[in-house]
Scaffold this active site. Sequence first.
Site, short mmCIF file in Angstrom:
data_model
loop_
_atom_site.label_atom_id
_atom_site.label_comp_id
_atom_site.label_asym_id
_atom_site.label_seq_id
_atom_site.Cartn_x
_atom_site.Cartn_y
_atom_site.Cartn_z
N LYS A 160 0.88 -1.18 0.00
CA LYS A 160 0.00 0.00 0.00
C LYS A 160 0.91 1.22 0.00
O LYS A 160 1.25 1.77 1.05
CB LYS A 160 -0.91 -0.04 1.24
CG LYS A 160 -2.03 0.98 1.21
CD LYS A 160 -3.00 0.71 2.35
CE LYS A 160 -4.01 1.84 2.52
NZ LYS A 160 -4.91 2.04 1.39
N1 PPE Z 1 -8.02 -1.30 -2.40
C1 PPE Z 1 -7.44 -0.10 -2.40
C2 PPE Z 1 -6.78 0.39 -3.63
C3 PPE Z 1 -7.47 0.68 -1.23
O1 PPE Z 1 -6.89 1.87 -1.23
C4 PPE Z 1 -8.12 0.19 -0.08
C5 PPE Z 1 -8.17 1.00 1.16
C6 PPE Z 1 -8.72 -1.09 -0.14
C7 PPE Z 1 -8.63 -1.81 -1.32
C8 PPE Z 1 -9.39 -1.71 1.05
O2 PPE Z 1 -8.45 -2.13 2.00
P1 PPE Z 1 -8.77 -2.16 3.56
O3 PPE Z 1 -8.91 -0.75 4.01
O4 PPE Z 1 -7.61 -2.85 4.17
O5 PPE Z 1 -10.03 -2.93 3.71
N2 PPE Z 1 -8.18 2.39 0.96
C9 PPE Z 1 -7.80 3.26 2.04
C10 PPE Z 1 -7.51 4.66 1.57
C11 PPE Z 1 -8.66 5.46 1.07
C12 PPE Z 1 -8.26 6.88 0.76
O6 PPE Z 1 -9.05 7.57 0.06
O7 PPE Z 1 -7.20 7.35 1.19
C13 PPE Z 1 -8.80 3.20 3.17
O8 PPE Z 1 -9.93 2.77 3.00
O9 PPE Z 1 -8.41 3.59 4.27
#
Ligand code: PPE
Length: 307
Positions: A160
């Site tokens: 990430k």
């Molecule tokens: N895919 C991506 C690309 C992504 O950024 C997130 C989280 C997820 C899947 C879901 O992952 P999880 O949070 O572990 O369930 N995105 C983060 C950032 C959003 C933002 O705008 O900044 C979040 O949800 O915190």
Amino acid sequence: MAWDDTASKVWMDGEFVDWKDATIHSLSHVVHYGTSVFEGIRAYNNENGVAVFRLKEHVRRLFDSAKIYKIPIPFTEEEIAEAIKDTVRENGLTSCYIRPIVFRGYGELGVNPLNCPVNVVIAAWEWGSYLGEEGMANGVDIGVSSWRKPAPDTFPALAKCGANYMNSQLAKIEAIENGFDEAIMLDYTGYVSEGSGENIFLVEDGVLHTPSLGSSNLKGITRDSIIKVAGDLGMEVIEETIVRERLYLADEVFFTGTAAEVTPIRSIDRKVIGIGKRGPIAEKIQSTFFDIVEGKVEDKYGWLDYI
Ligand code: PPE
């Protein structure tokens, strides 16, 4: 009183500084080359106190992301987990969003990051529904982006890292300009990957389907939680490659993510999905998720870390 960011304290490399002092130099490596890894974590205020959701797993993923990019974090996982809780405490926050970020700071410029210092910052603030309250109840309108996710031998999707979100931004901007709430991206081979900041699930005849890891998607912690919750509700969950047109034909589609939580999708590329609003399975998954984080049911998974 509404939360005031400017009055907040930010954790920087081991100590709290005032919001106005939480700055970095413009010649920092991260500014030029996007050299950062980060997390998004939510804390929920419930009857038992303020609970951070899956803190250990988020900290683990932060360290995993850093490992991939050879960014040595100068703290232990336990220290970062404590610092995250301290940041919520220090700011007197209850329900909030927490953003730990590790980046290469000011040292020397040039692509080689290895001689630049590693800095760690943790901030927290109040953040409501990612795609709007209305969307949580009635579903959001999304479009498949013309921008693809990077191929697996380009940007590792399991990290990430900040730079990945330049790709997400292209998709998000396109979605907004086309009048959608959010984008769904395909991977480099054309299979469904994920949203610009969310994982995605389809419901077909009562069975949940989600793109397997390897479709250039993030290993979402909410995704993992929903797979477990759905399994315990007696639903079958299949991780697989998913072709685009299955999105249109599904009975229900929903996003999962820390910021997005569980957000139903009511249309894709202006095609109505299922009943055109939050479906019964999305509603069940959503309410079960909120029952857990809001402490209304027993935390049988041990996902809540109280402050
Ligand atoms: N895919 C991506 C690309 C992504 O950024 C997130 C989280 C997820 C899947 C879901 O992952 P999880 O949070 O572990 O369930 N995105 C983060 C950032 C959003 C933002 O705008 O900044 C979040 O949800 O915190």
